[in-house]
Design an enzyme around this catalytic site. Structure first.
Site, PDB file in Angstrom:
ATOM      1  N   THR A 187      37.727 -10.438  79.324  1.00 38.74           N
ATOM      2  CA  THR A 187      37.580  -9.172  80.060  1.00 38.74           C
ATOM      3  C   THR A 187      36.352  -8.390  79.589  1.00 38.74           C
ATOM      4  O   THR A 187      35.932  -7.432  80.233  1.00 38.74           O
ATOM      5  CB  THR A 187      38.842  -8.301  79.921  1.00 38.74           C
TER       6      THR A 187
ATOM      7  N   ARG B 112      47.851  -1.153  69.932  1.00 42.72           N
ATOM      8  CA  ARG B 112      47.804   0.210  69.395  1.00 42.72           C
ATOM      9  C   ARG B 112      48.876   1.173  69.907  1.00 42.72           C
ATOM     10  O   ARG B 112      49.344   2.011  69.124  1.00 42.72           O
ATOM     11  CB  ARG B 112      46.391   0.779  69.584  1.00 42.72           C
TER      12      ARG B 112
ATOM     13  N   LYS C 125      51.936 -11.211  68.062  1.00 45.56           N
ATOM     14  CA  LYS C 125      50.664 -11.927  68.270  1.00 45.56           C
ATOM     15  C   LYS C 125      49.827 -11.831  66.998  1.00 45.56           C
ATOM     16  O   LYS C 125      49.559 -10.740  66.501  1.00 45.56           O
ATOM     17  CB  LYS C 125      49.877 -11.350  69.436  1.00 45.56           C
TER      18      LYS C 125
ATOM     19  N   LYS D  74      42.229 -18.967  70.458  1.00 46.92           N
ATOM     20  CA  LYS D  74      41.269 -19.279  71.542  1.00 46.92           C
ATOM     21  C   LYS D  74      40.370 -20.470  71.218  1.00 46.92           C
ATOM     22  O   LYS D  74      39.143 -20.339  71.139  1.00 46.92           O
ATOM     23  CB  LYS D  74      40.411 -18.055  71.865  1.00 46.92           C
TER      24      LYS D  74
ATOM     25  N   ASP E 263      36.219 -26.405  71.918  1.00 50.44           N
ATOM     26  CA  ASP E 263      35.368 -27.399  71.242  1.00 50.44           C
ATOM     27  C   ASP E 263      35.456 -28.689  72.043  1.00 50.44           C
ATOM     28  O   ASP E 263      36.034 -28.698  73.143  1.00 50.44           O
ATOM     29  CB  ASP E 263      35.861 -27.593  69.786  1.00 50.44           C
TER      30      ASP E 263
ATOM     31  N   ASP F 228      46.863 -16.455  68.550  1.00 53.16           N
ATOM     32  CA  ASP F 228      45.763 -16.204  69.499  1.00 53.16           C
ATOM     33  C   ASP F 228      44.429 -16.595  68.860  1.00 53.16           C
ATOM     34  O   ASP F 228      43.682 -15.742  68.392  1.00 53.16           O
ATOM     35  CB  ASP F 228      45.813 -14.705  69.853  1.00 53.16           C
TER      36      ASP F 228
HETATM   37  O1  C5P Z   1      45.610  -2.310  71.011  1.00 52.56           O
HETATM   38  P1  C5P Z   1      45.650  -2.984  72.355  1.00 52.56           P
HETATM   39  O2  C5P Z   1      46.953  -2.774  73.094  1.00 52.56           O
HETATM   40  O3  C5P Z   1      44.446  -2.659  73.199  1.00 52.56           O
HETATM   41  O4  C5P Z   1      45.599  -4.545  71.992  1.00 52.56           O
HETATM   42  C1  C5P Z   1      45.495  -5.544  72.966  1.00 52.56           C
HETATM   43  C2  C5P Z   1      45.418  -6.893  72.300  1.00 52.56           C
HETATM   44  O5  C5P Z   1      45.155  -7.882  73.311  1.00 52.56           O
HETATM   45  C3  C5P Z   1      44.308  -7.035  71.277  1.00 52.56           C
HETATM   46  O6  C5P Z   1      44.751  -7.952  70.262  1.00 52.56           O
HETATM   47  C4  C5P Z   1      43.168  -7.637  72.057  1.00 52.56           C
HETATM   48  O7  C5P Z   1      42.301  -8.401  71.258  1.00 52.56           O
HETATM   49  C5  C5P Z   1      43.917  -8.535  73.036  1.00 52.56           C
HETATM   50  N1  C5P Z   1      43.200  -8.821  74.288  1.00 52.56           N
HETATM   51  C6  C5P Z   1      42.746  -7.834  75.158  1.00 52.56           C
HETATM   52  N2  C5P Z   1      42.093  -8.169  76.315  1.00 52.56           N
HETATM   53  C7  C5P Z   1      41.892  -9.462  76.618  1.00 52.56           C
HETATM   54  C8  C5P Z   1      42.337 -10.474  75.761  1.00 52.56           C
HETATM   55  C9  C5P Z   1      42.991 -10.103  74.591  1.00 52.56           C
HETATM   56  O8  C5P Z   1      42.955  -6.647  74.904  1.00 52.56           O
HETATM   57  N3  C5P Z   1      41.302  -9.769  77.752  1.00 52.56           N
END
Ligand code: C5P
Length: 232
Positions: free
Chosen positions: A119, A211, A32, A61, A64, A59
C-alpha cells in the site's frame, strides 16, 4: 473460515511484547509478528508466544527464487505458525514452491497469504520505478488471482479492496486487512482507513490492528471493542 482480529505486535523487544501480552489474562488473541520483532529476537519469540497458546501470523513477506523460498517455508512450517506470507511479485512458480515447502508430511500447513502491491506503492511509483503501466487496481486483482491459482489461501489488502478481491477470485479466498481505526480515534500514518464494523460490512476475513490496541490506555478493552465491532 472464522473471522478474527489479529494484533500487530510491532514492539522492538521480547520483553515489551510479553509485557503487552501479559495484560490479556485468560485471553489468547491472534498475534502478528513482523520483521522488526523477528529480526531482533529470532525464533525464540515465536516459540514463546506459541507456547503461551496464541495463534501467530508470521509476517516476513518472503520473495526470492522458488528453490530458496521452498526451503525457507519448510523451516517456517516446523515452527508451527498459523499464517505466513510471500510477495506475489515473486511469480506463480515462487508461490507454488512456497506452498510445497510449507506443506508438512501429513498434508497440513499454515495458511499462506500473498502481498500484492504494497500500500506504500502509488500508481506513479509503480509506473516510474517498476515500469508497470497497468492500473494499480488491475495489478492487485491479477496478483491476487495468481496467488489463488498457485494454491494460496488469500491476500493482504485494504478492507476497501476486500469486495473486489472476493468478486474476482472467490468468496472463500481470504482477505487479511490492515488500515483499521475506531471511528473516534487518530488515523496515525494510515491513509485509507475503515472501522472494524466497516471492515466487517466490506467482507474482510481478518483485520490486522496495531496501534489502536497496542497504544491504547486499556489495550484489553480496545481489543474487546474491536472483536465486538468486527465479529459481533
Ligand atoms: O498500527 P497499525 O494498525 O497501523 O498497524 C498495521 C499493521 O499492518 C502494521 O504491522 C503494518 O506494518 C501492517 N501493514 C499495513 N499495511 C499494509 C501491510 C501491512 O499497515 N499494506
Amino acid at each position: 473460515m472464522g473471522k478474527d482480529v489479529i494484533i500487530a505486535c510491532d514492539f522492538p523487544s521480547k520483553e515489551a511484547t510479553l509485557e503487552f501480552l501479559d495484560k490479556f489474562t485468560g485471553k489468547k488473541p491472534y498475534v502478528k509478528i513482523g520483521m522488526e520483532l523477528f529480526y531482533s529476537e529470532g525464533l525464540d519469540i515465536v516459540r514463546e508466544i506459541k507456547a503461551r497458546g496464541h495463534k501467530i501470523f508470521l509476517d516476513l513477506k518472503l520473495h526470492d527464487i522458488p528453490n530458496t523460498v521452498e526451503k525457507a517455508m519448510a523451516a517456517l512450517s516446523r515452527l508451527d505458525v498459523d499464517m505466513c506470507n510471500v510477495h506475489a511479485a515473486g511469480t506463480k512458480a515462487m508461490m507454488e514452491a512456497a506452498v510445497r515447502g510449507l506443506t508438512r508430511e501429513d498434508g497440513t500447513r499454515p495458511l499462506l497469504i500473498a502481498v500484492t502491491q504494497l500500500t506504500s506503492t502509488s500508481q506513479e511509483r509503480m509506473q516510474e520505478d517498476l515500469l508497470i503501466n497497468e492500473d494499480l487496481d488491475k495489478v492487485v486483482i491479477k496478483y491476487a488471482q495468481n496467488a489463488m491459482e498457485s494454491g494460496l489461501d488469500g491476500v493482504v489488502c485494504s478492507p476497501l479492496e476486500a469486495g473486489k478481491i472476493h468478486e474476482n477470485c472467490s468468496p472463500e479466498f481470504l482477505t487479511i486487512t490492515p488500515g483499521v481505526r475506531f471511528a473516534d480515534a487518530a488515523k496515525d500514518d494510515q491513509v485509507r482507513v475503515t472501522t472494524p464494523e466497516g471492515a466487517k460490512e466490506l467482507g474482510s476475513d481478518y483485520i490486522v490492528v496495531g496501534r489502536p490496541i497496542t497504544k491504547a490506555e486499556d489495550p484489553v478493552a480496545a481489543y474487546e471493542r474491536c472483536c465486538k465491532e468486527f465479529i459481533g
